[in-house]
Design an enzyme around this catalytic site. Structure first.
Site, PDB file in Angstrom:
ATOM      1  N   HIS A  21       0.833  -1.213   0.000  1.00 53.27           N
ATOM      2  CA  HIS A  21       0.000   0.000   0.000  1.00 53.27           C
ATOM      3  C   HIS A  21       0.858   1.250   0.000  1.00 53.27           C
ATOM      4  CE1 HIS A  21      -4.231  -0.577   0.027  1.00 53.27           C
ATOM      5  NE2 HIS A  21      -4.122  -1.626   0.820  1.00 53.27           N
ATOM      6  N   ASN A 134       2.343 -17.275 -19.224  1.00 52.79           N
ATOM      7  CA  ASN A 134       3.653 -17.903 -19.018  1.00 52.79           C
ATOM      8  C   ASN A 134       3.965 -18.882 -20.147  1.00 52.79           C
ATOM      9  OD1 ASN A 134       4.437 -16.642 -16.711  1.00 52.79           O
ATOM     10  ND2 ASN A 134       3.908 -18.311 -15.329  1.00 52.79           N
ATOM     11  N   TYR A 138       7.273 -18.248 -22.305  1.00 52.53           N
ATOM     12  CA  TYR A 138       8.453 -19.115 -22.250  1.00 52.53           C
ATOM     13  C   TYR A 138       8.570 -20.043 -23.474  1.00 52.53           C
ATOM     14  CZ  TYR A 138       9.072 -17.173 -17.645  1.00 52.53           C
ATOM     15  OH  TYR A 138       9.268 -16.282 -16.621  1.00 52.53           O
ATOM     16  N   GLY A 192       8.656 -10.251 -16.328  1.00 49.20           N
ATOM     17  CA  GLY A 192       8.081 -10.977 -15.183  1.00 49.20           C
ATOM     18  C   GLY A 192       8.538 -10.400 -13.852  1.00 49.20           C
ATOM     19  N   LEU A 195       5.754 -13.295  -9.340  1.00 50.38           N
ATOM     20  CA  LEU A 195       4.636 -13.512  -8.412  1.00 50.38           C
ATOM     21  C   LEU A 195       3.464 -14.243  -9.068  1.00 50.38           C
ATOM     22  CD1 LEU A 195       4.605 -10.084  -6.525  1.00 50.38           C
ATOM     23  CD2 LEU A 195       5.067 -12.317  -5.536  1.00 50.38           C
ATOM     24  N   GLY A 196       3.556 -14.445 -10.388  1.00 47.92           N
ATOM     25  CA  GLY A 196       2.427 -15.012 -11.136  1.00 47.92           C
ATOM     26  C   GLY A 196       2.002 -16.384 -10.637  1.00 47.92           C
ATOM     27  N   LEU A 197       2.964 -17.291 -10.463  1.00 46.66           N
ATOM     28  CA  LEU A 197       2.603 -18.648 -10.055  1.00 46.66           C
ATOM     29  C   LEU A 197       2.217 -18.717  -8.580  1.00 46.66           C
ATOM     30  CD1 LEU A 197       5.154 -20.904 -11.984  1.00 46.66           C
ATOM     31  CD2 LEU A 197       2.745 -20.514 -12.477  1.00 46.66           C
TER      32      LEU A 197
END
Ligand code: ADP
Length: 238
Positions: A21, A134, A138, A192, A195-197
């Site tokens: 935040h 992804n 990739y 990237g 944190l995506g996965l």
């Protein structure tokens, strides 16, 4: 012991949430000031332009990171569940990822059997998007991404398979940890933030499901998201 662990976990979560935040305002100010500078001063000398581009790129990366961190720490507030067709959602995600796929010369196919899921559509859209993006990111040019939804024994399984470099077996658990990347330089180059996965796993668990990574038969990786096919409350069929 378990109470103490829960407390540490909660403190860590609150810290991440508050930090994310707090980072938002200075980042917005930085981006606005760069934009204003450009508007007021027009085209710059090459060295200044290069500096501005680096600052803009890094500010955008940080913003994406902060956005994902907030999503990750605010999941419990996402409690509005509704009935929907996962196959249609997967097709919508494929359409969204398709410009990136075209740019990278990667083809996408979607195969879905009819089924109904009871879940948070916004969160599951995010999870499927991360997996599909992804898979495209990739892949090499000419690669194929295949996504499929199947309903088996009360579970909906969504598989996303690519022909990319694959993931070494010993790292197939770690890739779901926040900020873990197999190849930091490559991930960074692809925009990237790592944190995506972690978000996909948190969303799967929020729905009582799970996600795994495995080796695809023809090389590359396959991610399988498994979600319980909860019966929809009466009168809410999709
Ligand atoms: P990133 O933003 O780095 O893509 P993710 O959390 O989405 O972060 O993924 C974590 C890491 O897992 C990536 O950095 C990459 O090394 C690996 N990874 C994810 N998806 C794939 C894929 N389809 N093929 C190969 N490696 C992948």
């Amino acid at each position: 012991m378990s109470q103490q662990l829960n407390q540490v976990f909660l403190m860590q979560k609150n810290f991440s949430q508050n930090a994310a935040h707090e980072f938002r305002t200075p980042l917005t100010i930085m981006k606005t000031r760069i934009g204003l500078f450009r508007k007021k001063n027009g085209l710059q000398a090459p060295q200044t332009e290069e500096l501005l581009q680096i600052m803009e790129g890094e500010a955008n990366r940080l913003s994406a990171m902060v956005g994902s961190l907030l999503e990750l720490t605010n999941l419990e507030q996402e409690d509005s569940f509704e009935p929907f067709h996962p196959g249609k959602l997967l097709q919508a995600v494929a359409d969204e990822v398709s410009p990136l796929a075209q740019e990278r010369q990667v083809s996408i196919t979607v195969n879905a059997s009819p089924s109904t899921l009871w879940g948070n559509k916004h969160l599951l859209h995010r999870a499927l998007f991360n997996l599909m993006e992804n898979a495209v990111k990739y892949s090499e040019a000419g690669g194929k991404v295949a996504a499929a939804v199947r309903c088996e024994n009360g579970w909906v399984r969504v598989g996303v398979t690519d022909q990319g470099p694959g993931i070494p077996e010993e790292l197939r658990q770690q890739i779901f940890e926040p900020f873990f990347r197999v190849d930091k330089a490559r991930s960074r180059q692809q925009g990237g933030v790592g944190l995506g996965l972690a978000l996909v796993r948190a969303i799967a668990e929020h729905h009582g499901g799970a996600v795994i990574a495995e080796a695809a038969e023809a090389g590359g990786s396959r991610f399988v998201l498994t979600l319980p096919c909860e019966p929809c409350p009466e009168g809410t069929e999709a």
